[in-house]
Enzyme design. Structure first.
Site, PDB file in Angstrom:
ATOM      1  N   CYS A 120      10.382  83.254  24.173  1.00  0.00           N
ATOM      2  CA  CYS A 120       9.072  83.241  24.830  1.00  0.00           C
ATOM      3  C   CYS A 120       9.179  82.636  26.227  1.00  0.00           C
ATOM      4  CB  CYS A 120       8.073  82.433  24.018  1.00  0.00           C
ATOM      5  SG  CYS A 120       8.634  81.976  22.397  1.00  0.00           S
ATOM      6  N   HIS A 121      10.179  81.838  26.440  1.00  0.00           N
ATOM      7  CA  HIS A 121      10.300  81.174  27.742  1.00  0.00           C
ATOM      8  C   HIS A 121      10.644  82.165  28.838  1.00  0.00           C
ATOM      9  CE1 HIS A 121      14.381  81.260  26.061  1.00  0.00           C
ATOM     10  NE2 HIS A 121      14.801  81.278  27.300  1.00  0.00           N
TER      11      HIS A 121
END
Length: 103
Positions: A55-56
């Site tokens: 997700c980063h």
DNA sequence: TTCCTGACTTTAC
DNA sequence: AGTAAAGCCAGGA
């Protein structure tokens, strides 16, 4: 959880290290350009990079990162991206010019 | 059960 | 060019 969420995960999973993708881009690639907002929600419910969902690597369209809801605190996301080799601009945004992921 | 809010983007004025 | 509003759907209170 609907198929949309699943599709988002699969696509995000394909994002290579050292690259970033935007919510809208992901949403568009799965065929739901209006659900860009929900892509972020999917990330919130995502198992995280432990589940194969980095997700980063998902950032805003302007290259800015999540306001503070992120993983271990503000700046953590940037640190991770920098560790992967992603370049940042002076204003603290991702250099979308050469690090934006392209399918 | 209803109302509100939310890791967004795009189009329109 | 800058500001405003709409669209989407789900989870939490």
């Amino acid at each position: 959880m609907g198929d949309f969420n699943k599709r988002v995960y699969e696509l995000v999973r394909q994002v290579p290290s050292g690259r970033v993708a935007t919510y809208g881009q992901v949403a568009r690639m799965i065929g739901e350009p209006r659900k860009a907002r929900y892509v972020g929600f999917a990330m919130h419910a995502s198992p995280g990079m432990a589940g194969g969902v980095p997700c980063h690597r998902i950032v805003f369209k302007d290259g800015s990162l999540a306001p503070g809801f992120a993983f271990g605190g503000p700046g953590a996301q940037r640190a991770m991206l920098e560790a992967e080799g992603v370049g940042f601009r002076e204003d603290g945004r991702v250099d979308m010019d050469g690090f934006l992921w392209e399918a």
